[in-house]
Write an enzyme that holds these catalytic residues in place. Structure first.
Site, PDB file in Angstrom:
ATOM      1  CB  CYS A 164      -0.937   0.002   1.213  1.00 57.65           C
ATOM      2  SG  CYS A 164      -2.182  -1.307   1.178  1.00 57.65           S
ATOM      3  CD  GLU A 165       2.819   3.753   3.627  1.00 55.60           C
ATOM      4  OE1 GLU A 165       3.101   4.678   2.841  1.00 55.60           O
ATOM      5  OE2 GLU A 165       2.226   3.930   4.700  1.00 55.60           O
TER       6      GLU A 165
END
Length: 207
Positions: free
Chosen positions: A80-81
């Site tokens: 997600c990052e």
């Protein structure tokens, strides 16, 4: 044999042949359907593994074990990052796989007793994941294992989460149920969903 009886016998044979053919067709259709289902499942899993790629598996396994953090959670945060991009820098200045801010990185480096920390080190996968795992472990301990609180703090900062937890409008009975930052709320949901997907797709690889 009379003509009538012969006709009845022939008709019976024809019905039997039709019945047998119909049975074979049904079996073939059932087999084809089963094969299509299996093929579809394999294709779906391959596509999902491409979407949720497991980059730096060995580093994730090692560092998550070092700091007693769920490796699937770590993989989800990385997904997600940074989508597994080791040298990416966000518009806010967060760096690397787990998108660590340089100031936070310097603070973590002190806690880990790292000498001569440089911002550029955050682009090194092993260093970044080690620091990210330590930080996740720190946040999970701070919030008594509550993943929602820890992930919200990872995204918005512990200061904001502490304020929200003191506000009954956001955290009745001390449990954060309404995150006022839309970005943080979406982030927490996205990471938790990705964690479950990584657990489903890589059950053996990270255990």
């Amino acid at each position: 044999m009379s003509v009538a009886k012969k006709k009845r016998t022939d008709a019976g044979k024809k019905r039997k042949k039709v019945k047998n053919c119909a049975g074979k067709i049904i079996l073939i259709a059932a087999g084809c359907t089963a094969l299509l289902c299996v093929f579809s499942m394999i294709l779906t899993e391959r596509l999902e593994r491409k979407t949720y790629a497991l980059a730096y598996q060995e580093i994730i396994s090692t560092e998550s074990a070092n700091f007693a953090v769920d490796p699937y959670l770590v993989a989800a945060v990385i997904h997600c990052e940074s989508s597994g991009r080791a040298e990416v820098v966000s518009h806010k200045g967060a760096v690397g796989l787990m998108q660590i801010m340089p100031k936070t990185g310097a603070w973590i480096a002190e806690k880990l007793e790292m000498e001569s920390f440089l911002e550029e080190q955050l682009k090194d996968p092993e260093t970044n994941v080690r620091m990210g795992c330590w930080y996740l472990s720190y946040l999970l301990k701070r919030y008594e294992g509550n993943r929602i609180h820890a992930l919200a703090a990872y995204n918005a900062g512990p200061g904001n989460v502490s304020k929200w937890l003191e506000d009954p409008a956001y955290a009745p009975e001390g449990q954060l149920t309404d995150i006022p930052f839309e970005e943080t709320s979406a982030y927490v949901k996205k990471v938790l969903a990705a964690e479950e997907k990584y657990r489903e797709l890589y059950e053996e690889e990270l255990d």
